[in-house]
Design a protein around this motif. Sequence first.
Motif, PDB file in Angstrom:
ATOM      1  N   GLU A  71       0.842  -1.216   0.000  1.00  0.00           N
ATOM      2  CA  GLU A  71       0.000   0.000   0.000  1.00  0.00           C
ATOM      3  C   GLU A  71       0.866   1.251   0.000  1.00  0.00           C
ATOM      4  OE1 GLU A  71      -2.693   0.295   3.336  1.00  0.00           O
ATOM      5  OE2 GLU A  71      -3.758   1.983   2.412  1.00  0.00           O
ATOM      6  N   LYS A  75       6.676   3.169  -1.840  1.00  0.00           N
ATOM      7  CA  LYS A  75       6.549   4.527  -2.412  1.00  0.00           C
ATOM      8  C   LYS A  75       7.816   5.308  -2.113  1.00  0.00           C
ATOM      9  CE  LYS A  75       1.537   4.758  -2.012  1.00  0.00           C
ATOM     10  NZ  LYS A  75       0.405   5.235  -1.163  1.00  0.00           N
ATOM     11  N   TYR A  78       8.164   6.855   1.248  1.00  0.00           N
ATOM     12  CA  TYR A  78       8.349   5.899   2.347  1.00  0.00           C
ATOM     13  C   TYR A  78       9.766   5.363   2.380  1.00  0.00           C
ATOM     14  CZ  TYR A  78       3.816   5.716   4.297  1.00  0.00           C
ATOM     15  OH  TYR A  78       2.692   6.063   4.986  1.00  0.00           O
ATOM     16  N   HIS A 108       3.935  -1.298  -5.472  1.00  0.00           N
ATOM     17  CA  HIS A 108       3.265  -0.020  -5.758  1.00  0.00           C
ATOM     18  C   HIS A 108       3.992   1.030  -4.961  1.00  0.00           C
ATOM     19  CE1 HIS A 108      -0.111   2.813  -6.306  1.00  0.00           C
ATOM     20  NE2 HIS A 108       0.078   3.114  -5.060  1.00  0.00           N
ATOM     21  N   GLU A 270      -7.066  -1.253  -7.158  1.00  0.00           N
ATOM     22  CA  GLU A 270      -7.283  -0.632  -5.835  1.00  0.00           C
ATOM     23  C   GLU A 270      -8.779  -0.547  -5.484  1.00  0.00           C
ATOM     24  OE1 GLU A 270      -5.116   3.047  -5.450  1.00  0.00           O
ATOM     25  OE2 GLU A 270      -3.454   2.360  -6.678  1.00  0.00           O
TER      26      GLU A 270
END
Length: 365
Positions: A71, A75, A78, A108, A270
């Motif tokens: 989730e 990214k 992150y 993702h 999603e």
Amino acid sequence: MNGISRRDVIAGAAAGGAALLGAGPAQASEALSTLAARAGLLFGGAIDNVARLDPGMTRLFAQQAGILVTENALKFDYLRPDAERFEFGGADAIAAFAKANGQQLRGHTLIWNDNAPDWLKRRPGREVERIFDAHIDRVVERYAGRLHSWDVVNEPFWPMHGKPGGYRDGPWLSAMGPSYIARAFRRVAAIDKTARLTLNEAFCETNHEWGQGIRPRLRDLVAKLQDDGAPLHAVGFQAHLLPHWPYDDSAFAAYAESFAARGLDIYITELDVNDEAYPANVAERDRRVAKRYGDFLRAVLAIAAVRIVMTWQLSDRASWLRDIYRRAGKPAEKLPRPLPFDDALKPKAAVEAIAAAFAARRVTP
Ligand code: G3I
């Protein structure tokens, strides 16, 4: 991947009319991943912070998902709290969880112009380009050969930013223009030879002006990427459904199928149903959410090239919509219930609707 090739699907459809992939009614307690596999699909959900999952949530993901997607853990913001560090702990834990449970894993998302950290935004264009290449190299090398697919670029378009071509504004676009998209796909393909490389977009499912604005742009971008020989394997449609917006599910299915006609796989990446406009009564909300899942999936699952259906988390308890709802200070008595499993991790009416859509899957060649 799941043993059923596109050729099998089309052959079945050609031989017996529409191929009945779902193979009849679901057994009451069968996992959604099992029912999905019988319909030629992978089913799963987005997962975050596996280190903080309680045993019930861990069991739910292990039992129901044949594929997971990170989730947040992969990214840029992150992974990169600052220009020096890469924080792989969260993503490594998810990769280990998926491996331990025999699940496939989607990454993702490598490149997204949204949610870029401030330290990146302050860098000059030439340096952003160098960071772009170095980021892709380091992250893709780490997980090469271990991912089912990458969302290489997420949400390339956002016409409301007023940029030429309706592209989403951000550090990557500012530094490289739209060329950052093909550049990302080529760079990933040079490192990871097995992951399916996906362009993931939002809002295309809706007839709302946002969907109307993005659809033609995405279509033209994909055509140009393919004409230029960029290694693109799938298009991901996020499908965060907002029932109070206008939809024509058949029209969206036809739009999605136009990508399949270009040899691309289609992923529903999603899926969730925002129930904020539904009545407060929980039973009624759950019923309407289930109907929305069923109607949407029946329309898109007629497309043979739809390979994956993933919800954005599995339980209402962990939905991003709750974060948004709470941050807006909205009344606690109407917390969003957008997902197949409730706060107690029990199946809602949506599970039955999703299972029925899988079981009834017929594809048209
Ligand atoms: O983990 C921190 C926590 O320590 C802190 O106390 C808290 C308050 O600031 O923030 C927490 O991080 C938040 C994180 O979600 C986990 O809840 C981030 O601020 C917040 O930005 C992040 O939002 C995520 C959002 O993407 C932005 O990255 C959502 O979880 C995630 O569901 C959402 O997912 C996106 C897809 O990537 C792209 N498609 C749309 C979808 C929904 O927006």
